[in-house]
Design an enzyme around this catalytic site. Structure first.
Site, PDB file in Angstrom:
ATOM      1  N   GLY A 119       0.788  -1.233   0.000  1.00  0.00           N
ATOM      2  CA  GLY A 119       0.000   0.000   0.000  1.00  0.00           C
ATOM      3  C   GLY A 119       0.815   1.276   0.000  1.00  0.00           C
ATOM      4  O   GLY A 119       0.343   2.314   0.462  1.00  0.00           O
ATOM      5  N   SER A 120       2.036   1.236  -0.558  1.00  0.00           N
ATOM      6  CA  SER A 120       2.814   2.483  -0.585  1.00  0.00           C
ATOM      7  C   SER A 120       2.192   3.487  -1.558  1.00  0.00           C
ATOM      8  O   SER A 120       2.231   4.696  -1.312  1.00  0.00           O
ATOM      9  CB  SER A 120       4.284   2.215  -0.916  1.00  0.00           C
ATOM     10  OG  SER A 120       4.428   1.788  -2.244  1.00  0.00           O
ATOM     11  N   ASN A 121       1.600   2.999  -2.629  1.00  0.00           N
ATOM     12  CA  ASN A 121       0.883   3.921  -3.531  1.00  0.00           C
ATOM     13  C   ASN A 121      -0.370   4.461  -2.862  1.00  0.00           C
ATOM     14  O   ASN A 121      -0.727   5.627  -3.056  1.00  0.00           O
ATOM     15  CB  ASN A 121       0.519   3.227  -4.844  1.00  0.00           C
ATOM     16  CG  ASN A 121       1.670   3.238  -5.830  1.00  0.00           C
ATOM     17  OD1 ASN A 121       2.052   4.294  -6.323  1.00  0.00           O
ATOM     18  ND2 ASN A 121       2.248   2.074  -6.085  1.00  0.00           N
ATOM     19  N   ASN A 179      -5.488   2.638 -12.931  1.00  0.00           N
ATOM     20  CA  ASN A 179      -4.529   1.659 -12.413  1.00  0.00           C
ATOM     21  C   ASN A 179      -3.122   2.191 -12.608  1.00  0.00           C
ATOM     22  O   ASN A 179      -2.859   2.968 -13.520  1.00  0.00           O
ATOM     23  CB  ASN A 179      -4.676   0.327 -13.161  1.00  0.00           C
ATOM     24  CG  ASN A 179      -3.743  -0.744 -12.621  1.00  0.00           C
ATOM     25  OD1 ASN A 179      -3.535  -0.845 -11.409  1.00  0.00           O
ATOM     26  ND2 ASN A 179      -3.164  -1.543 -13.503  1.00  0.00           N
ATOM     27  N   HIS A 225       0.757   0.748 -13.202  1.00  0.00           N
ATOM     28  CA  HIS A 225       1.447  -0.483 -13.604  1.00  0.00           C
ATOM     29  C   HIS A 225       2.955  -0.206 -13.691  1.00  0.00           C
ATOM     30  O   HIS A 225       3.358   0.812 -14.254  1.00  0.00           O
ATOM     31  CB  HIS A 225       0.910  -0.950 -14.958  1.00  0.00           C
ATOM     32  CG  HIS A 225       1.475  -2.263 -15.388  1.00  0.00           C
ATOM     33  ND1 HIS A 225       1.044  -3.457 -14.842  1.00  0.00           N
ATOM     34  CD2 HIS A 225       2.448  -2.567 -16.266  1.00  0.00           C
ATOM     35  CE1 HIS A 225       1.737  -4.450 -15.393  1.00  0.00           C
ATOM     36  NE2 HIS A 225       2.592  -3.939 -16.257  1.00  0.00           N
ATOM     37  N   ASP A 256      -4.324  -4.392 -18.436  1.00  0.00           N
ATOM     38  CA  ASP A 256      -3.252  -3.411 -18.626  1.00  0.00           C
ATOM     39  C   ASP A 256      -3.250  -2.781 -20.021  1.00  0.00           C
ATOM     40  O   ASP A 256      -2.194  -2.469 -20.572  1.00  0.00           O
ATOM     41  CB  ASP A 256      -1.877  -4.048 -18.338  1.00  0.00           C
ATOM     42  CG  ASP A 256      -1.761  -4.530 -16.898  1.00  0.00           C
ATOM     43  OD1 ASP A 256      -2.388  -3.918 -16.017  1.00  0.00           O
ATOM     44  OD2 ASP A 256      -1.052  -5.517 -16.655  1.00  0.00           O
ATOM     45  N   GLU A 290       6.437   5.975  -9.077  1.00  0.00           N
ATOM     46  CA  GLU A 290       4.995   5.675  -9.042  1.00  0.00           C
ATOM     47  C   GLU A 290       4.274   6.608  -8.077  1.00  0.00           C
ATOM     48  O   GLU A 290       3.179   7.094  -8.355  1.00  0.00           O
ATOM     49  CB  GLU A 290       4.759   4.224  -8.616  1.00  0.00           C
ATOM     50  CG  GLU A 290       5.206   3.198  -9.635  1.00  0.00           C
ATOM     51  CD  GLU A 290       4.853   1.776  -9.216  1.00  0.00           C
ATOM     52  OE1 GLU A 290       3.777   1.550  -8.643  1.00  0.00           O
ATOM     53  OE2 GLU A 290       5.678   0.866  -9.450  1.00  0.00           O
TER      54      GLU A 290
END
Ligand code: GRF
Length: 193
Positions: A20-22, A112, A114, A150, A179
């Site tokens: 969950g760093s994003n 999303n 990626h 994707d 990111e």
């Protein structure tokens, strides 16, 4: 994008499966005045996802759904999202594939991130594959989610140089840093073009 901005922020849910760093970077961004979104829900298919701790820390509602029975769980999920007036979904390290039906219900409202320069390296093990192919660059992509994995419309990408001694771990680490910046930037691009 046909979303109401009005004066209040767009209510978003973040879907995670792991660290969950994003998610963390999106929460931090959502709290800034320039953010068009607020994070109002966290969904995880994994009860052990570390990222779920951010729900407690930032007092955000959460729901864990196993996705073992995908059809049933997605139905439950749609109800939860509706009740909570969620208008935007941000997938961030979410390891389940959403059904066509679900995506249709949230058409154009699922994003999303990626860890590759799409259309290169869709799917898993992106860093390993980029290294095996001796790519000079890899990077990350924020895109709209379509029913093909994707493959939805690209919003933003960031290139990251591959270094001589990179391993998939070292490369993943450097790309992850990018990111965290790219996801908020992509959200700003969509809503404040
Ligand atoms: C990120 O590299 C993301 O691009 C990929 O999975 C990873 C999730 O990391 N889809 P985190 O859970 O956000 O730390």
């Amino acid at each position: 994008m046909a979303l109401s901005t009005g004066h209040s922020k767009i209510r978003a849910a973040v879907f995670i499966s792991g660290t969950g760093s994003n998610l963390k970077s999106l929460i931090k961004f959502s709290k800034t005045s320039k953010s068009p979104i607020s994070i109002d829900f966290i969904i995880s298919n994994n009860s052990k996802a570390k990222g779920l701790n951010y729900a407690k820390k930032y007092k955000i509602k959460k729901k864990i759904l196993s996705f073992k029975n995908k059809n049933l769980n997605e139905k439950k999920l749609l109800t939860i999202l509706k009740i909570n007036n969620i208008e935007l979904i941000c997938l961030a390290g979410f390891m389940k594939i959403l059904s066509k039906k679900f995506i249709k219900n949230f058409k154009g409202k699922i994003l999303n991130i990626h860890p590759s320069l799409l259309p290169k390296y869709k799917g898993l093990n992106t860093h390993k594959r980029a290294l095996i192919n001796k790519e000079k660059y890899s990077g990350c992509t924020v895109h709209f989610v379509s029913s093909k994995l994707d493959s939805g419309k690209i919003i933003l990408q960031k290139r990251v140089k591959i270094l001589k001694n990179d391993t998939d771990v070292s490369l993943a680490k450097r790309i992850l840093i990018e990111e965290h910046k790219l996801y908020p930037k992509a959200i700003l691009k969509i809503f404040n073009p």
